[in-house]
Each structure stands twice: as C-alpha cells, then as structure tokens.
Design an enzyme around this catalytic site. Structure first.
Site, PDB file in Angstrom:
ATOM      1  N   VAL A   1      49.070  37.467  39.259  1.00 36.01           N
ATOM      2  CA  VAL A   1      47.818  37.330  39.981  1.00 36.01           C
ATOM      3  C   VAL A   1      47.747  35.957  40.635  1.00 36.01           C
ATOM      4  O   VAL A   1      48.010  34.935  40.005  1.00 36.01           O
ATOM      5  CB  VAL A   1      46.606  37.524  39.039  1.00 36.01           C
ATOM      6  CG1 VAL A   1      45.303  37.387  39.824  1.00 36.01           C
ATOM      7  CG2 VAL A   1      46.667  38.884  38.378  1.00 36.01           C
TER       8      VAL A   1
ATOM      9  N   LYS B   1      46.906  40.820  43.237  1.00 37.84           N
ATOM     10  CA  LYS B   1      47.870  41.165  42.201  1.00 37.84           C
ATOM     11  C   LYS B   1      49.110  41.768  42.839  1.00 37.84           C
ATOM     12  O   LYS B   1      49.005  42.653  43.689  1.00 37.84           O
ATOM     13  CB  LYS B   1      47.249  42.165  41.230  1.00 37.84           C
ATOM     14  CG  LYS B   1      48.181  42.621  40.112  1.00 37.84           C
ATOM     15  CD  LYS B   1      47.438  43.545  39.157  1.00 37.84           C
ATOM     16  CE  LYS B   1      48.317  43.964  37.996  1.00 37.84           C
ATOM     17  NZ  LYS B   1      47.572  44.785  37.022  1.00 37.84           N
TER      18      LYS B   1
ATOM     19  N   ASP C   1      43.181  53.133  29.030  1.00 37.53           N
ATOM     20  CA  ASP C   1      43.682  51.923  28.376  1.00 37.53           C
ATOM     21  C   ASP C   1      42.559  50.906  28.195  1.00 37.53           C
ATOM     22  O   ASP C   1      42.753  49.706  28.402  1.00 37.53           O
ATOM     23  CB  ASP C   1      44.823  51.311  29.201  1.00 37.53           C
ATOM     24  CG  ASP C   1      45.592  50.231  28.426  1.00 37.53           C
ATOM     25  OD1 ASP C   1      46.093  49.290  29.071  1.00 37.53           O
ATOM     26  OD2 ASP C   1      45.661  50.316  27.189  1.00 37.53           O
TER      27      ASP C   1
END
Length: 999
Positions: A98, A113, A206
């Site tokens: 990043v 990113k 996630d």
C-alpha cells in the site's frame, strides 16, 4: 411500471402499500487503501498497514527489484502509479503493498494497493483476487465500508485506489483497555457494514479485527473484501479444471472460482465450521466470524481452544464455545447473542446479520418496563390503605424510550444519511435531505412519545398488560420498518434515492399503535411463549420486507420473507403464515411476476380467512383483485370477486389505510371493466376518506388522487382532471421535493389535459420549464418523458420542426424503445414538417411496436391508423389518407362501447374534413353529422372534440352559402371554445373569423 396508451383502463395502485405501480396515462407519456494483515501498533495507522522496513537484498517480500524497477525508476520526475503520484510507501500485507498517493484530478490523498510481484507464484490468480476485492468493494456504498475509487493496471501490475483512512485496526484499538459498551458500539458499526454487503449479495469470507479500522473521527470501516464473492445462487469453490472453456472476460470476476475444491480460505482463528470443512462460505459464515471477533475483543480471549490448530478446529466444528469469563461486566444477553451467532450449524445462527445486530444492541428497557409495570400494579393494590392515610404513592417512572432508537435514528445515523446523500447526489443533496430528515425526525419523536405513553398508561393502571404488549409489539414493528428504511440508503444509488424519499414519506402510520380498539381485535397470540417470541421477531422482519416494496429493492424483501417462511417452528402460527404470503405476493407483483404473486395472494387469502385474520384477508383481497384486473388482464374475474372483496373490507372499514386501499382497488377494477361512473365514485370516495383523516399527503394518498385525475382525463373530463393534477403536483412537491422523477409524468399529464382544453400555450410553457428542470437529471425516463411532453405541446402550437427535433431527442435519451404511441406522434410531426422518410420510418416503428398476437382491429392499431391518416393528409395526400381511416372505422360500426363510439367519432371527423377538402360536400356532411352524434353520446358537453365537429359543420355550411345554418353551428362551437380555451386558440379564432366574414 408506468404504461400509457391513451386509454382509460388500469390506474395506479394505491402507492406505498399496494401491489402495483402500473398506470395508464394519457397519450403524451410513452408510457481506502488496505492490506490483509497488520500487527498491533500503539501509534495511529494509515489504512491499517504494518510500517515497512527498508527493502533488503534477500527475504524482503517487497523485493528490491520490484521497488526499483516498477515504482522508483531512475528519473527525476515524480513516481506515478497510473494517474496517481506516489507520496510514500505505507506498508505491506500478505498479498499487497500500500502506497500513499496523490490524486491530482480530484485533489485528494488516496491509498493505492498493488500486488506483490515476485512472491506471488500465480500472478494471474493473485491479480484476479485483487480485482475481485476491488469489484466487491466498489459494489458497496456504505459509511462503514471503505470506498473504492478506481481499479487499473500499469506496468503489468494491478492496482486499486481507495479511500485514505487514517486510524487504527480494531485489533490495535482494543489493545488499549476500553469499556465493553464502547467496544460493542464500535463493532456494531462494522456489523452494519457487513449487513450492507450481505444485502448487496456479497459475502466477505474473511472478517476479523484486523480487517476493520476505526478512523480519527470514530467511524469504523470494513476492509479487505479480497476473499468476497457473490453469494447469489448455489455457488461452490469449483475445481478450476471444471470451468467451461470460453473467453474469461465474459465471466464477472466476482463469479469466478479461485480455489480448488476443499481448499480453505480465510484466517483459521475466525473461520466458520463450514469454511474449515471446505464448504461454501455464506452470510452466516460472516456472522460467525464477526461473533468470534467481538467475543475476543470483549473478553480478551478467543472463544475456542488455542492449544493447537486441531483442538481449535474441533471446537469450532462442534460448536463448543467457551463460557464468558466470570466477573465480566458484559451482560449475559450479549454473550447469548454471540453464542447463537457461533452455532456450528448455519441454520441455528441468526437469520440475518441485521437480526444479530438487533439482538446485540436491543435495550432491555422494554422488559424492565413490563416488570416495573407489573410491580407497580402490585404496589398500588397492596398499599392502597397506606396511601389513604399517608398520601398518594408515586408510580415508578418509565425510562425514556429514546435510547431504544440508538443505532436506528440518532445523531450518528442522521449524519450517515446526510453523508450518503451528499456523496451520491451532491447537486440535489439539499433538496433530498429537506424532504427526508424532518420526516424521519418527526417519526422518531412520535415513536418515542408513543412508547413512553404506553409505559405510563400501563404503570398508572390505565391499560392492561395485554394492551401494553399489543402496543409495544406494534411499535417494535414500526421501529423495524424505520430501521429498514434508513438502512436502505446504504444500498441505494443516485437513481433510486427518489424511491427512498417516497419510502420515508410512506412509513407505516404510528397512530395505529395507539388504537386500542383495533389492537384488541387482533388474533390471540400463540400459547407457547417461545413461538410468540419468534412470531414477534418475524413480524419485525416482515415490516422490514414491506419497506423494500417501496425502495426498488424487491429481491432483498423477498429474501427476508423467505427467511420467515423457512421457520417451521414459527409458521405453525397461521396468522404469521398469512402475513408472510401477503408480503411475498406484494413484492412479487412489484417485481413484475404477477402469476407468482397471485399464487402467494391465494395462500394468504385462504389462510387469513381460515383463521379469521380480518386485516390480512381484507388487504389481500384488494391487492389480489387489483392484480387480476390489470397485470393479469382478467377484469371480469376481478369484478366477479367484488362482493367477496367488499365483504372482507367492511370488517375493517375503520382502518383508513386498509379501507382507502380497498376503495382505490375497487375504483381501478371498475375502470378496467368500463364501469366509469362507479370507478369515479369509488376513487372520489377513497380520496375523500384519506383527506378527512390527514392521509392525502402521503405516497398512497397522492397515488389515489392521481388515479382519480387520470381516470377523469382518460374519460375526457379534462376540466375536472386539471385541478386534480395541479394538486397532485403540489402535494408531490411538498412530500418529495420539486425534482422527483414522477413530477415529469404528472406535469405531462397536466399538459395533455390543458391541450385538450384548448390551452396549448400554457401547456407549452409548463413543458419548457419542465424540460429545463430535468435536462441535467440522472433519470433518463424523466428526461425522455419531458421531451415527449414538450414535443406534443410544440405540435399543438404548430411548431412541427421543433416537435420533431424533441421527439427524436427523446428517442436518443436511452436505449429503451419508444412506445408505438410515441412513434405514431413522431410520424405525425414528421409529416407536418414535410419529412417523408422520417414519417415512413416512424410508421414502420409504430407498426412493429404493436403485438403481433393482438387483433389488428384493436385500440393500438386503430390509433395508429388514425394518426397515419392525419399524417398523409398533412402531406396533401388526401385520397390516400382516407383508406387507413376507413379501415380503422370498419370494425367499430355498430359498437356501443363508449371507447369505440368516441374513436368512431374521431375517424368520422377526419373523413368528413377530407371529403370537404375534396369537394364531396354531401358525403362530408354525412360524416361530420355522424361524428357529432357519436361525440354527443359519450363526451362531456364542453369537450373540444365536440366543438371541432360543430366547427367543421359550420365551415362546410358556410362554404355552401347556407349562412343562417353556418352561424348557428359557428356560434355553438365558439361558446364551447370560449368556456375553456385560450383567447388565441386557433380553432376559436377560425370560428370567430367565419362569423364575421360577410355573407
């Protein structure tokens, strides 16, 4: 759905609570940057990254070569990533790096990113993961989800530009000691972000504390949807080898499998049992991971064994949740909610993330009040004698109910709504918020007042526990509807913000929750307390589903209904079953599935009748009848069932909303069956009922008023229709602001009525003002509607060139086809402008728009032939023009239907004019007298079509030097024109000119 073919028939169903939006209008309307992992840090983090060490020659995940070759070439100018200028390296995660960057186009700092280069074995797969993360996040617009600005590729690398977030990841944030309420409040924000993702059809897969940040302002953002995929359908982690061959770009990235069967994705400590077993991750899996994360943050430990991976996995798969630590200040109700969210079987968890959040944040004050009220009753009864000698005993005070709206409507939620509207529609934000915020604030304040009143009435002994339960149950359902309406803003885009404005205005009335007589008439609850609790929970879910009828999010509403129907333990209480099927049918009808809706309405109706559920039986019968009358085109069946519909609604005649909807439905049913007087009577009665009770300035009330005006216009009573349309516009502007897309339709219908009263210049002025207002609107339908209305008005003032330009501009506004009606008007305008090729093309388009299965002598075909004859006449092809007119009139001979009689009159009028121009005076007079007779049979006495026939007879008589007769005809025509038309209306001037000409 709006439909217009110039015929009276189906009208708009009763707004917010009805099944349809189908209308028949008048002729003019065609129809942040993130990384997957982060360590705990005491200092603030920017987009939650671990500060990167300087690149090393070996073992550095970034790699010197990647940094030097891709991002820091040997040159003096600033380093670029696509169009972004790199400011500094923020850090790294498992898959990406990043960078802080500057976006010079929009003058803002962003986080970008990019993938690791040399450490990713399967670079193509990793790029797909990153693209999928970006696509998943870009689908979402919610205050608690990090915003994606742009996705791109440069120098062989994929990058994602995101909102720059300065703050801490939640795992770092909870590292400092904090009160449990503060931790819960912060996680509830994250939960709302996940709930928004689920409603948009996405699963995170996630979620963990590292994948959410809290910024410097206390706003929580959920990050890293890199493992997300669309949850629609029965998707699995298919073997890549099993994917059919074909162009990969044809399959959306979010729908592509990225792992082989059985491969586990996610972080093991937070993964659900189904993920550990390699099965499909769902919204329930996110719920599990959220509960693990919150449990860990509240109690300082994970809920499962940490001795080994095998022990942890065994606990997870078997649902063995560790009890809360002894002495924890966290209430047991929170632990119970978390434990349910971590059940091994997904079906044993909460039905939706929103249900989990409601359980976590629900104020126990309701239960407290009930206990307090019962205690107060006992105290008052037991110490009456003491009170007589010592003075009155003060009743316990009820806690204020405002905290029960925390997270539903409070300062924080108001700020979220403001931020969302300003981001999605900056040009209209002030107007939209002015229509939204005051209504929500008043509704919330009224809800709190009613909740407090219910408590005081019970504590003071004025109302029984049973009445108190009924009132609070009703209010709980209203709160659920309010919450769903506000949540819907997070899923809306700029185009359907206007739907939400109307949804806010159509929130279910709170007064019902204070109507003790109606509440007491409700069916007794189930005898089992657990079933009663589930029924109440599902009724709140159904209240949320009803909101989605009005927010253009019908699929989400249907998902909520299905979750209720799937609960066999609750639907043994048949009143709930009837309520669920009513909601299902309503959503299906709104979603354009009338056949499926009819099946659901049948289930609801007979179940409700069987158990005596009067309100649901009445509502269902009205909506079912409306469905039969218009979308299913079975008006005879609808009329045959009117006695049943009427009988069921008589039982609830005191309920303004239900009975008003009934009257509206009956009016529509009569209109579709050609019973115009009865239709007018019922629609007028519906309007009067709503107005008497202050319910006209609502979406439902405006829809009913619109239906009345539309019916009057469609039956040629334009003088009565005009003031009604003006009031519809006035009320709509008060409710939804001056630029709501439906305003265009209302204005065009008003202009159509004005033109039929001989006021084309007033109509043109309104259309010019409307076209200016909607010219930059994002709503293509509104722009097209305004252009068609403007063109019609220009044609009415004989500006055929401008009319043709605006008709064609309307065609170009969107890829949607114009209706055959509009194409026929383009044909007319092109002919008037002398453009024969465009006229012929428009004629062919109009013919193509007529259903091949429709009788060629049907209304649409007759209208086309009428306008084609007029177009040929405008080109001077008089003999040729007669053929389509005679062909259209042939099947109408002998018919007594008012529609056919009026249509026959129009065709005879055109034929009479043509024969007069051809010198066939005797035949012309016969045609004109036939037209006049037909018009006098069905039209109001001051209708201008009647005056047109009389004027034509007067002009014909004068041309034959029958001057006395001509004066009689012309004087009569003038008197009709003068009553409604503008002073310079062309036919009026012709009549006056003929009267003053010397004999």
């Amino acid at each position: 759905m709006r439909k217009s073919d110039g015929r009276p028939g189906a009208l708009e169903a009763d707004g917010g609570s009805s099944i349809l939006d189908a209308t028949v209008g008048a002729d003019p309307v065609g129809s942040s940057g993130v990384t997957p992992e982060a360590g705990r840090a005491g200092a603030a983090e920017e987009n939650r990254v671990t500060p990167a060490a300087p690149p090393a020659d070996a073992g550095d995940p970034l790699g010197k070569q990647l940094v030097k070759r891709a991002l820091f070439p040997r040159r003096a100018q600033p380093v670029q990533l696509g169009r972004f200028t790199v400011l500094k390296l923020l850090g790294q995660g498992g898959m990406g790096v990043v960078y802080a960057c500057y976006d010079d186009q929009l003058d803002r700092k962003v986080a970008v990113k990019v993938l690791h280069g040399e450490v990713v074995r399967e670079k193509e797969t990793a790029q797909k993961r990153l693209l999928r993360e970006a696509q998943a996040m870009a689908r979402l617009s919610h205050p608690n989800i990090v915003a994606v600005h742009e996705v791109g590729q440069t120098d062989g690398m994929v990058y994602v530009a995101m909102e720059f977030v300065r703050g801490l990841s939640l795992d770092a944030w909870v590292h400092e000691p904090r009160p449990w309420k503060e931790i819960l409040s912060v996680f509830l924000q994250a939960g709302r972000g996940l709930a928004a993702a689920h409603k948009a059809g996405l699963v995170h897969r996630d979620f963990k504390p590292q994948n959410a940040m809290i910024d410097d302002e206390g706003q929580v953002k959920v990050l890293d949807f890199g493992l997300a995929r669309l949850s629609d359908g029965d998707l699995r982690e298919e073997d890549l080898a099993g994917v059919p061959a074909g162009p990969e770009d044809a399959v959306p990235l979010l729908m592509r499998p990225l792992t082989r069967m059985g491969v586990i994705l996610g972080t093991p400590a937070y993964m659900s049992p189904e993920q550990h077993l390699g099965a499909l991750a769902t919204a329930e899996s996110d719920q599990f991971s959220f509960c693990v994360s919150l449990y860990q943050s509240l109690y300082g430990r994970l809920p499962f064994s940490t001795e080994s991976f095998a022990a942890m996995r065994d606990d997870v798969v078997h649902g063995r949740v560790a009890p809360a630590p002894s002495g924890s200040p966290v209430p047991s109700r929170v632990f119970k909610a978390l434990r349910r969210g971590m059940m091994a079987a997904p079906g044993d968890r909460f039905a939706a993330m929103t249900d989990l959040l409601a359980a976590l944040e629900r104020d126990p004050g309701v239960a407290y009040r009930r206990v307090a009220a019962l205690a107060a009753t006992a105290v008052v009864a037991g110490v009456a004698g003491i009170a007589a000698t010592r003075g009155s005993v003060a009743a316990p005070q009820c806690p204020d109910a405002r905290p029960e709206l925390a997270g539903v409507w409070d300062d924080g939620r108001a700020a979220e709504v403001r931020a969302f509207v300003q981001a999605k529609a900056p040009a209209r934000a002030g107007e939209l918020l002015a229509a939204i915020e005051p209504v929500l604030a008043r509704y919330a304040a009224a809800w709190v007042q009613l909740r407090n009143d219910a408590c005081h009435a019970h504590v003071e002994g004025r109302q029984s526990t049973h009445v108190f339960d009924l009132r609070t149950s009703c209010l709980d359902q209203r709160r659920a509807a309010l919450a769903a309406t506000i949540d819907a803003f997070a899923l809306a885009d700029a185009a359907n913000l206007d739907d939400l404005v109307q949804a806010v205005g159509g929130l279910p009335p709170l007064a019902d929750c204070a109507d003790v007589e109606t509440l007491m008439a409700s069916l007794p609850p189930h005898k089992d307390s657990l079933v009663r609790a589930r029924v109440q929970m599902h009724r709140e879910t159904l209240a949320q589903a009803e909101v989605h009828v009005h927010t253009a999010q019908t699929r989400l509403g249907l998902q909520l209904v299905e979750s209720v129907l799937a609960d066999e333990k609750a639907t043994i209480y048949e009143p709930l079953l009837a309520e669920a099927y009513l909601r299902k049918g309503t959503l299906q009808a709104r979603d354009g599935a009338p056949a499926a809706a009819l099946r659901s309405f049948d289930e609801a109706l007979w179940t409700a009748i069987g158990v005596g559920h009067a309100t649901i039986a009445a509502l269902t019968s009205s909506r079912r009848g409306l469905l039969l009358a218009y979308p299913l085109h079975r008006p005879e069946q609808a009329r045959a069932e009117l006695p049943l519909i009427t009988a069921l609604n008589r039982a609830v005649a005191g309920d303004v909303e239900i009975y008003g909807e009934f009257l509206n439905a009956v009016g529509v049913i009569h209109a579709t069956g050609g019973e115009w007087a009865r239709a007018h009577e019922k629609l007028r009665e519906a309007v009067d009922l709503r107005e008497r009770h202050g319910r006209l300035e609502t979406p439902q009330g405006i829809s009913t008023l619109y239906n009345l005006g539309n019916h009057l216009a469609n039956t040629w009573h334009y003088e009565e229709a005009v003031p009604i349309f003006r009031r519809v516009i006035e009320l709509s502007e008060k409710l939804s602001g001056p630029n709501h897309p439906e305003r265009a339709m209302y204005e065009v219908l008003l202009a159509h009525a004005l033109m039929n009263l001989g006021r084309p210049r007033e109509a043109l002025a309104r259309m010019q003002e409307l076209q200016t207002r909607v010219d930059r609107s994002e709503n293509k339908l509104a722009r097209r509607t305004a252009l068609i209305g403007l063109a019609r008005a220009e044609l009415a003032v004989n500006d055929s060139g401008a009319a043709l330009r605006h008709f064609l501009a309307a065609q170009a506004t969107s890829a949607e086809s114009l209706t055959n009606v509009t194409w026929s008007w383009i044909m007319h305008a092109a002919a008037a402008a002398g453009d024969v090729p465009t006229m012929e093309k428009a004629r062919d388009q109009a013919l193509a728009g007529i259903d091949a299965d429709t009788d060629v002598h049907g209304t649409a075909y007759q209208d086309l032939l009428l306008r084609y004859g007029r177009a040929l006449a405008a080109l001077g092809r008089l003999r040729e023009a007669m053929e389509p007119l005679e062909r259209a009139r042939s099947p109408l001979v002998g018919s007594e239907s008012p529609m056919d009689v009026r249509q026959r009159g129009l065709l005879s009028l055109e034929l009479g004019r043509l024969r007069g121009r051809l010198g066939e005076h005797e035949a012309a007079e016969s045609e004109l007298r036939a037209a006049l007779a037909d018009f006098e049979a069905v039209l109001p006495p001051r209708n201008l079509e009647l005056a047109d026939a009389i004027l034509a007879l007067g002009e014909l008589a004068r041309s034959q030097q029958r001057f006395d007769e001509a004066v009689q005809w012309l004087t009569r025509a003038e008197s009709i024109y003068v009553a409604t038309a503008e002073p310079d209306y062309a036919p009026l001037l012709r009549a006056r000119a003929a009267l003053v000409q010397p004999h």
